[in-house]
Design a protein around this motif. Sequence first.
Motif, PDB file in Angstrom:
ATOM      1  N   ILE A  70     -53.673  70.418 -59.376  1.00 16.71           N
ATOM      2  CA  ILE A  70     -52.638  70.624 -58.370  1.00 16.71           C
ATOM      3  C   ILE A  70     -51.306  70.798 -59.087  1.00 16.71           C
ATOM      4  CG2 ILE A  70     -51.442  69.631 -56.384  1.00 16.71           C
ATOM      5  CD1 ILE A  70     -53.951  68.076 -55.748  1.00 16.71           C
TER       6      ILE A  70
ATOM      7  N   SER B 110     -46.463  70.243 -52.825  1.00 18.57           N
ATOM      8  CA  SER B 110     -47.291  69.835 -51.703  1.00 18.57           C
ATOM      9  C   SER B 110     -46.360  69.459 -50.553  1.00 18.57           C
ATOM     10  CB  SER B 110     -48.157  68.631 -52.093  1.00 18.57           C
ATOM     11  OG  SER B 110     -48.800  68.088 -50.965  1.00 18.57           O
TER      12      SER B 110
ATOM     13  N   GLU C 229     -50.360  71.019 -43.406  1.00 19.11           N
ATOM     14  CA  GLU C 229     -50.125  70.749 -44.818  1.00 19.11           C
ATOM     15  C   GLU C 229     -50.343  71.971 -45.692  1.00 19.11           C
ATOM     16  OE1 GLU C 229     -52.748  67.782 -46.384  1.00 19.11           O
ATOM     17  OE2 GLU C 229     -54.454  68.523 -45.252  1.00 19.11           O
TER      18      GLU C 229
ATOM     19  N   ILE D  98     -51.352  72.331 -49.782  1.00 19.49           N
ATOM     20  CA  ILE D  98     -51.714  71.719 -51.059  1.00 19.49           C
ATOM     21  C   ILE D  98     -51.788  72.826 -52.103  1.00 19.49           C
ATOM     22  CG2 ILE D  98     -53.419  70.368 -52.318  1.00 19.49           C
ATOM     23  CD1 ILE D  98     -54.277  69.144 -49.698  1.00 19.49           C
TER      24      ILE D  98
END
Length: 202
Positions: A137, A141, A158, A160
């Motif tokens: 990642i 975020s 969301e 990500i």
Amino acid sequence: MPSKLLKLLFALALVTGVVACGDDSESADDSPAGVDVGTDESSNDAADTVDDPDDSDDSDDADVTGGTDAAGMTSGGAGSLTLDGETIELESRCFLEEQVSAGMTMEYTAQGMGTNADGDDVMLDITRFAAGDDAVIVGDSVSVTIGDPFSAGATTLERIPMLGLGDPDVVARDGDNVSGSDVELIHDDTGETVAISFQLAC
């Protein structure tokens, strides 16, 4: 999920102050016999107004942090979130120092809390993940939770960031301010794309 991780990172630390005060108890004992030195409150108050150089040095050692706690988290800032045509006023709390958790390096985290026109709690979570050799990642975020974040009935939008999936950096940071414009989030239940804009002053 990063939004769950943020809730752990924002545990408030207790801030304790150190208050130093002087004590001049020998003056009464050293007074000549037969002289009434007095012990009323007015004489004590007068003695308290005398500056003691040692006392002033101790007061400089007190921890005066303002809006920043001992753990480096700031709180009490303000901001706003625009979602579905509604602008929601937010109160912010942020941790703007780099930290490592679960093997991931986070450059900063920011959170905003408010209430929408329907009376539902709204929480905005932002985390900037740093690049690294083993990082999966990387980038920003961003998530929005509507309703009680700990209940099954809450709505979550969301984003990500994953390697190779578009621009990882959608949040701008300028000192203690973070903002984003037309940031696209995915509705967890429907899969629909929802664009939001926000700004937080940490």
